[in-house]
Motif scaffolding. Sequence first.
Motif: not given
Length: 359
Positions: A13-30, A33-36
């Motif tokens: 139940d706790s591992n029942n997840f998928n990597i969605t487009l939202k996760h990709h966007v959040i990762f690259w946005l962070v 911003l960090f690099t900038t």
Amino acid sequence: MSQKIKDIININDSNNFNITLKHHVIFWLVYFLFTTFRWGSYFNDYEYAFKTTLLGFSIHMTLCYFNIYYLMPKFIYTRKYIIYSMALIASLFFMLILKFNLTFFLVSNNVWPEGPEVTSTLTLNYAIEMMLGELYVVAFVAAIKVTFDWIREHKRLVDMERLQLETELRLLRTQVSPHFFFNTLNNIYSLTIEKSDKAPKIILKLSELMRYLLYDTKQERQSLTKEIICLQNYLDLERIRYGDQLKINMNISGEIEDKEIAPMLLLAFIENAFKHGANKNVGEVNIDIDFNVIENFLHFRVSNPIATEKNYNAIETLQGGIGIGNVKKRLELGYDEGEYYLDINNDGKEYIVNLKIKV
């Protein structure tokens, strides 16, 4: 259901997840911003940092996704490590050329402002530094991908283990009824051969047991009170069959209300007492059955005299048949260590079963 199976289900139940487009966007946005802000603070020029980060950002993304979705599945997962290394180095070099030209023509002639000197040509030091920087980003993203792949594979294996445990436990539970009915029908058969008047009574009692087995034993746990009633019905069947020859001493003590146990778990021990006790002896047979509930544990004891037939193997009695083997396996799968203790003993005169089980 045992805690081990519950833990497996909770993990699922706790591992029942998928990597969605939202996760990709959040990762690259962070990451963007960090690099900038990092290089903007370093150069004290946030506009320049924004431009170079934006330029490098598309290169990072392209290289990372090319690596995790093409190079790794095609070469790493097929164990072609040398070809993978060569393809990765070639990709890094191609991205180096692209980054150099884009920076030179779109941002600044000094393509390496953080370097030791002004760099407007493709030098070896610049190439090594840029490729290592790209490799750092690629390795970081690849590590995330490998981690999530491992979690997904672990979840798949856990799902298989859970399914196997549940299937095996369900199979063991379903084996109880055929085994029980086989023995009881044998009893009815022997009485019909003798044209005994006891046969109709046994059939009536058997129908009551069948109703219980069909409708009340599908749950993982059953009321201890109902289980004892079921056992009493079975004992009534045996009393009808053996008559005055059979003496059953059954004692119940402690609070049995609101207690639960795996269904049809105790019946095998009582069946075994008749199979290797009453069936093998001539004359009066005493079978002692004790239920004693202390706090959250049932102390169950059943004892029967050892058969006196010369050809009867006492070792066979100690080991039991499919019923005892079934119970041992069900205890192992359905209860955790520390929730039960089973001792089967042959002292030369009696066959004694002691079971302590959480209820």
